[in-house]
Scaffold this motif. Structure first.
Motif, PDB file in Angstrom:
ATOM      1  N   TYR A 114       0.819  -1.209   0.000  1.00  0.00           N
ATOM      2  CA  TYR A 114       0.000   0.000   0.000  1.00  0.00           C
ATOM      3  C   TYR A 114       0.856   1.264   0.000  1.00  0.00           C
ATOM      4  O   TYR A 114       0.494   2.280  -0.600  1.00  0.00           O
ATOM      5  N   GLY A 116       3.723   1.600  -1.371  1.00  0.00           N
ATOM      6  CA  GLY A 116       4.534   1.708  -2.581  1.00  0.00           C
ATOM      7  C   GLY A 116       6.008   1.516  -2.336  1.00  0.00           C
ATOM      8  O   GLY A 116       6.846   2.140  -3.005  1.00  0.00           O
ATOM      9  N   ASP A 151       8.624  13.280   1.977  1.00  0.00           N
ATOM     10  CA  ASP A 151       8.528  12.547   0.717  1.00  0.00           C
ATOM     11  C   ASP A 151       8.175  11.097   1.041  1.00  0.00           C
ATOM     12  O   ASP A 151       9.009  10.334   1.529  1.00  0.00           O
ATOM     13  N   ASN A 153       5.992   7.685  -0.641  1.00  0.00           N
ATOM     14  CA  ASN A 153       5.392   7.130  -1.859  1.00  0.00           C
ATOM     15  C   ASN A 153       5.697   7.995  -3.075  1.00  0.00           C
ATOM     16  O   ASN A 153       4.925   8.067  -4.029  1.00  0.00           O
ATOM     17  N   VAL A 155       5.714  11.195  -3.213  1.00  0.00           N
ATOM     18  CA  VAL A 155       4.932  12.437  -3.206  1.00  0.00           C
ATOM     19  C   VAL A 155       5.419  13.321  -2.054  1.00  0.00           C
ATOM     20  O   VAL A 155       5.389  12.909  -0.892  1.00  0.00           O
ATOM     21  N   THR A 183      -1.117  12.117   6.601  1.00  0.00           N
ATOM     22  CA  THR A 183      -2.381  11.910   5.904  1.00  0.00           C
ATOM     23  C   THR A 183      -2.117  11.108   4.635  1.00  0.00           C
ATOM     24  O   THR A 183      -1.425  11.580   3.724  1.00  0.00           O
ATOM     25  N   LYS A 185      -3.933  10.203   2.019  1.00  0.00           N
ATOM     26  CA  LYS A 185      -4.444  10.714   0.742  1.00  0.00           C
ATOM     27  C   LYS A 185      -3.490  11.723   0.124  1.00  0.00           C
ATOM     28  O   LYS A 185      -3.325  11.780  -1.108  1.00  0.00           O
ATOM     29  N   GLN A 186      -2.833  12.536   0.963  1.00  0.00           N
ATOM     30  CA  GLN A 186      -1.906  13.541   0.445  1.00  0.00           C
ATOM     31  C   GLN A 186      -0.738  12.894  -0.296  1.00  0.00           C
ATOM     32  O   GLN A 186      -0.157  13.498  -1.201  1.00  0.00           O
ATOM     33  N   HIS A 187      -0.404  11.678   0.101  1.00  0.00           N
ATOM     34  CA  HIS A 187       0.714  10.971  -0.526  1.00  0.00           C
ATOM     35  C   HIS A 187       0.241   9.919  -1.534  1.00  0.00           C
ATOM     36  O   HIS A 187       0.997   9.026  -1.896  1.00  0.00           O
ATOM     37  N   HIS A 188      -1.018  10.031  -1.955  1.00  0.00           N
ATOM     38  CA  HIS A 188      -1.610   9.129  -2.956  1.00  0.00           C
ATOM     39  C   HIS A 188      -1.580   7.670  -2.482  1.00  0.00           C
ATOM     40  O   HIS A 188      -1.312   6.756  -3.259  1.00  0.00           O
ATOM     41  N   ILE A 189      -1.867   7.494  -1.191  1.00  0.00           N
ATOM     42  CA  ILE A 189      -1.903   6.165  -0.593  1.00  0.00           C
ATOM     43  C   ILE A 189      -3.344   5.851  -0.181  1.00  0.00           C
ATOM     44  O   ILE A 189      -3.998   6.675   0.466  1.00  0.00           O
ATOM     45  N   SER A 190      -3.832   4.679  -0.555  1.00  0.00           N
ATOM     46  CA  SER A 190      -5.182   4.255  -0.190  1.00  0.00           C
ATOM     47  C   SER A 190      -5.113   2.881   0.475  1.00  0.00           C
ATOM     48  O   SER A 190      -4.663   1.911  -0.137  1.00  0.00           O
TER      49      SER A 190
END
Length: 210
Positions: A114, A116, A151, A153, A155, A183, A185-190
């Motif tokens: 998850y 990455g 930094d 994932n 992002v 958070t 979502k800010q790092h494009h993690i779901s």
């Protein structure tokens, strides 16, 4: 090991206290305790190697309402740092996400997927400045704010984290601790079923002299 001989060896000359430090050693974002080599630029042209370093961090989030605490070993601060000029501090703190440990191997594997980790095996906090404190003296503890970017994932997201700096009375080391939220979502993690944030606590030691 201490020698059993009764003759005392001559005492080595004292080195002057270093003015600026280039630190690389042990301790960010999700960890247990670790030990490693650390170097910093001392008062002279040659770097001094310091091996007595330790640090760690922990995280805790919830998945489908179940708490999932964890840790990671392998946190490495690399900072240009002077206790007499905290505002000039710069550098980065890197954590090896491959060492993520939640206590269950399969869950660890899923978490790394998850996050990455295959493409982005480290999380890096790049310190731009320290605010709220100018100098730190032996025996003193100060609260300040570390400004920079995290930094994760691949992002980068701005991060402002409160920090506590505690300078040992003998001037040998500075203990650093902080706590902040990440958070996803800010790092494009779901992460299905997980809370949108996880709280992270970090603590590590910066040797000021050997």
């Amino acid at each position: 090991m201490h020698s059993s001989m009764t003759l005392a060896a001559p005492k080595p000359a004292r080195r002057p206290a270093p003015r600026f430090l280039l630190l690389a050693g042990a301790a960010l974002v999700l960890g247990g305790l670790g030990f490693g080599a650390q170097t910093y630029l001392g008062h002279g042209p040659a770097p001094i190697t310091v091996t007595d370093t330790s640090g760690g961090a922990t995280f805790n989030f919830r998945v489908t309402g179940i708490p999932v605490p964890g840790k990671i070993q392998g946190v490495t601060p690399k900072l240009t740092f002077s206790p007499s000029d905290l505002g000039a501090a710069q550098g980065q703190i890197t954590v090896n996400l491959r060492g993520l440990d939640t206590g269950i191997a399969l869950r660890d594997e899923h978490a790394r997927n998850y996050l990455g980790v295959a493409k982005h095996p480290t999380a890096i906090f790049a310190l731009s400045r320290i605010e709220g404190a100018r100098t730190l003296k032996p025996g003193q503890t100060l609260n300040a704010t570390a400004q920079g970017t995290l930094d994760l994932n691949g992002v980068k997201v701005p991060l402002s984290a409160p920090i506590a700096l505690s300078y040992a009375p003998d001037g040998s080391a500075i203990n650093v601790s902080t706590a902040f939220d990440v958070t996803f979502k800010q790092h494009h993690i779901s992460i299905p079923g997980a809370d949108p944030q996880t709280d992270v606590k970090v603590a590590f030691r910066l040797p000021v002299r050997q």
